[in-house]
Motif scaffolding. Structure first.
Motif, PDB file in Angstrom:
ATOM      1  N   ARG A 150       0.832  -1.206   0.000  1.00 46.11           N
ATOM      2  CA  ARG A 150       0.000   0.000   0.000  1.00 46.11           C
ATOM      3  C   ARG A 150       0.867   1.256   0.000  1.00 46.11           C
ATOM      4  O   ARG A 150       1.993   1.254   0.507  1.00 46.11           O
ATOM      5  N   PHE A 151       0.275   2.344  -0.543  1.00 46.91           N
ATOM      6  CA  PHE A 151       0.896   3.662  -0.448  1.00 46.91           C
ATOM      7  C   PHE A 151      -0.187   4.652  -0.089  1.00 46.91           C
ATOM      8  O   PHE A 151      -1.205   4.774  -0.777  1.00 46.91           O
ATOM      9  N   ALA A 152       0.011   5.348   1.042  1.00 46.96           N
ATOM     10  CA  ALA A 152      -0.977   6.318   1.536  1.00 46.96           C
ATOM     11  C   ALA A 152      -0.405   7.728   1.517  1.00 46.96           C
ATOM     12  O   ALA A 152      -0.749   8.565   2.359  1.00 46.96           O
ATOM     13  N   CYS A 153       0.481   7.980   0.546  1.00 44.66           N
ATOM     14  CA  CYS A 153       1.038   9.310   0.311  1.00 44.66           C
ATOM     15  C   CYS A 153       1.970   9.769   1.436  1.00 44.66           C
ATOM     16  O   CYS A 153       2.109  10.974   1.698  1.00 44.66           O
ATOM     17  N   HIS A 156       7.008   6.666   2.170  1.00 44.62           N
ATOM     18  CA  HIS A 156       7.151   5.490   1.320  1.00 44.62           C
ATOM     19  C   HIS A 156       5.965   4.568   1.576  1.00 44.62           C
ATOM     20  O   HIS A 156       5.195   4.763   2.529  1.00 44.62           O
ATOM     21  N   GLY A 157       5.827   3.581   0.723  1.00 49.21           N
ATOM     22  CA  GLY A 157       4.754   2.616   0.915  1.00 49.21           C
ATOM     23  C   GLY A 157       5.101   1.618   2.006  1.00 49.21           C
ATOM     24  O   GLY A 157       6.169   1.690   2.632  1.00 49.21           O
ATOM     25  N   ASP A 158       4.189   0.696   2.233  1.00 50.25           N
ATOM     26  CA  ASP A 158       4.466  -0.352   3.213  1.00 50.25           C
ATOM     27  C   ASP A 158       3.824  -1.646   2.758  1.00 50.25           C
ATOM     28  O   ASP A 158       2.913  -1.657   1.920  1.00 50.25           O
ATOM     29  N   VAL A 159       4.341  -2.747   3.297  1.00 47.00           N
ATOM     30  CA  VAL A 159       3.820  -4.083   2.997  1.00 47.00           C
ATOM     31  C   VAL A 159       3.382  -4.719   4.307  1.00 47.00           C
ATOM     32  O   VAL A 159       4.111  -4.668   5.310  1.00 47.00           O
ATOM     33  N   GLU A 160       2.194  -5.300   4.285  1.00 46.51           N
ATOM     34  CA  GLU A 160       1.702  -6.032   5.455  1.00 46.51           C
ATOM     35  C   GLU A 160       1.358  -7.452   5.031  1.00 46.51           C
ATOM     36  O   GLU A 160       0.643  -7.663   4.043  1.00 46.51           O
ATOM     37  N   VAL A 161       1.861  -8.433   5.779  1.00 43.67           N
ATOM     38  CA  VAL A 161       1.630  -9.845   5.479  1.00 43.67           C
ATOM     39  C   VAL A 161       1.033 -10.505   6.713  1.00 43.67           C
ATOM     40  O   VAL A 161       1.427 -10.204   7.845  1.00 43.67           O
ATOM     41  N   ALA A 162       0.080 -11.418   6.493  1.00 41.23           N
ATOM     42  CA  ALA A 162      -0.523 -12.159   7.601  1.00 41.23           C
ATOM     43  C   ALA A 162      -0.935 -13.532   7.103  1.00 41.23           C
ATOM     44  O   ALA A 162      -1.192 -13.723   5.903  1.00 41.23           O
ATOM     45  N   TYR A 235      13.523   0.055   7.858  1.00 40.48           N
ATOM     46  CA  TYR A 235      12.761  -0.116   6.615  1.00 40.48           C
ATOM     47  C   TYR A 235      13.641  -0.678   5.501  1.00 40.48           C
ATOM     48  O   TYR A 235      13.263  -1.626   4.814  1.00 40.48           O
ATOM     49  N   ALA A 236      14.840  -0.105   5.345  1.00 40.60           N
ATOM     50  CA  ALA A 236      15.737  -0.561   4.274  1.00 40.60           C
ATOM     51  C   ALA A 236      16.377  -1.906   4.589  1.00 40.60           C
ATOM     52  O   ALA A 236      16.900  -2.570   3.688  1.00 40.60           O
ATOM     53  N   CYS A 237      16.314  -2.324   5.863  1.00 45.35           N
ATOM     54  CA  CYS A 237      16.957  -3.576   6.270  1.00 45.35           C
ATOM     55  C   CYS A 237      16.030  -4.783   6.135  1.00 45.35           C
ATOM     56  O   CYS A 237      16.479  -5.922   6.294  1.00 45.35           O
ATOM     57  N   GLY A 238      14.738  -4.564   5.901  1.00 41.22           N
ATOM     58  CA  GLY A 238      13.798  -5.674   5.775  1.00 41.22           C
ATOM     59  C   GLY A 238      14.163  -6.584   4.622  1.00 41.22           C
ATOM     60  O   GLY A 238      14.739  -6.143   3.620  1.00 41.22           O
ATOM     61  N   ASP A 239      13.827  -7.861   4.767  1.00 45.05           N
ATOM     62  CA  ASP A 239      14.201  -8.824   3.727  1.00 45.05           C
ATOM     63  C   ASP A 239      13.074  -9.135   2.749  1.00 45.05           C
ATOM     64  O   ASP A 239      13.249  -9.944   1.829  1.00 45.05           O
ATOM     65  N   GLY A 240      11.880  -8.539   2.933  1.00 46.82           N
ATOM     66  CA  GLY A 240      10.776  -8.748   1.999  1.00 46.82           C
ATOM     67  C   GLY A 240      10.041 -10.055   2.173  1.00 46.82           C
ATOM     68  O   GLY A 240       9.102 -10.335   1.435  1.00 46.82           O
ATOM     69  N   GLU A 241      10.444 -10.853   3.149  1.00 47.23           N
ATOM     70  CA  GLU A 241       9.786 -12.138   3.355  1.00 47.23           C
ATOM     71  C   GLU A 241       8.480 -11.997   4.120  1.00 47.23           C
ATOM     72  O   GLU A 241       7.589 -12.839   3.994  1.00 47.23           O
ATOM     73  N   TRP A 242       8.372 -10.934   4.910  1.00 46.67           N
ATOM     74  CA  TRP A 242       7.138 -10.708   5.672  1.00 46.67           C
ATOM     75  C   TRP A 242       6.793  -9.235   5.556  1.00 46.67           C
ATOM     76  O   TRP A 242       6.970  -8.632   4.487  1.00 46.67           O
TER      77      TRP A 242
END
Length: 329
Positions: A150-153, A156-162, A235-242
């Motif tokens: 998502r991007f809410a202006c 930066h955007g964000d990713v949420e996983v569940a 934020y930049a350190c996240g691995d994109g897995e979650w």
């Protein structure tokens, strides 16, 4: 088993050359159950001897005595621009297209549809990519990975996983006690530190390692558990897995929680069949009387499948931003 060879060759019936039990004095009784084993592309009906009898595209599960096909309905939407959001502009959205997904169970016999998980609300968003993907199942329990980018202006955007667990018999979310034990949390902490390459602040305490998902998977044909753990990261350190601001690791455990132990039991011939098909992701047990329905001899499934394909083709051909397409995946 001969008495179960009911589907036509066009439906990929594996058992062939069967004769009617009335005309075959040595015909054996039909087994009472069949195992529905699904992979990314198809579901296969297996008997207790490990013999495949029929298969069909997509994900089909037993829901009590019924059979349900699991479908993802993808919808394309037009989102407002950031200027429109900042000005509370109620006019027609003029921004980018986004997508969101609804997960539906379709009863094979009747075509009746039940929403399992709704599409994500896009209010306040200038960008949205939302998906619901079945990743595993065991008995009536369907494990679904939900991901929303998502991007809410903001900056930066964000990713949420569940991970969502659904009881397909009722369509309701399930609260199963699948949580990992403390020894696995310690292993996860060690793995996160080893894999993090300095991206995770130290010292990392056990309470800072969060279990976020527990999923049954097949290993050599038998059910084991994959437990996903995360730790906070920049934020930049996240691995994109979650989700954003996290790094994740998965710890495998051969112990099956009591909540699903009964559903994890299966005959050794079925386990051998699953071991020989490494793409298998889930299984459920259906009454043998449902084999003909599974194989396509009756019910509303054939026309529903065609309708889903037509909807997908229409959306792709017209580019209609409001069009929704249905697919098993």
């Amino acid at each position: 088993m001969r008495a179960l060879a009911l589907a036509s060759a066009a439906l990929a019936l594996v058992a062939c050359g069967a004769r009617s039990p009335a005309n075959d004095p040595i015909a054996t009784p039909a087994p009472e159950r069949g195992w529905l084993v699904w992979s990314e592309a198809r579901t296969t009906w297996i008997d207790s001897d490990g013999e495949a009898h029929a298969e069909r595209p997509g994900l089909v599960m037993a829901a009590g005595t019924s059979l349900v096909a699991i479908e993802r309905e993808r919808e394309t939407i037009v989102l407002p621009t950031c200027d429109q959001l900042e000005q509370d502009d109620t006019g027609a959205p003029g921004g980018d297209q986004g997508t969101r997904t609804r997960l539906v169970a379709v009863e094979v016999a009747t075509g009746a549809r039940r929403v399992l998980l709704e599409a994500l609300d896009a209010e306040g968003l200038a960008s949205l990519e939302h998906d619901l993907v079945p990743v595993a199942s065991l008995g009536p329990w369907l494990f679904v990975r939900e991901r929303a980018e998502r991007f809410a202006c903001g900056a930066h955007g964000d990713v949420e996983v569940a991970m969502r667990v659904i009881d397909v018999r009722t369509g309701s979310r399930a609260e199963l006690e699948l949580g990992p034990t403390s020894d696995l949390r310690a292993r996860a902490r060690d793995a996160l530190l080893a894999e993090g390459e300095g991206a995770i602040e130290t010292p990392l305490e056990l309470e800072d390692v969060e279990p976020v998902a527990s999923v049954p998977v097949f290993d050599a044909g038998h059910v084991v558990m994959d437990h996903v753990f995360v730790a906070e990261a920049c934020y930049a350190c996240g691995d994109g897995e979650w989700s954003s601001y996290t790094r994740a690791t998965t710890i495998r455990d051969p112990r099956v929680p009591a909540a699903i132990a009964e559903d994890a039991a299966l005959p050794e011939p079925v386990a051998r069949w699953i071991a020989a098909h490494p793409g298998a992701r889930g299984m459920s047990v259906a009454p043998a009387s449902r084999l003909s329905l599974f194989a396509g001899q009756g019910g509303a499934d054939a026309s529903a499948a065609v309708d889903g394909e037509d909807a997908t083709a229409s959306a792709e051909a017209t580019g209609d931003p409001g069009a929704a397409s249905a697919s098993s995946w």
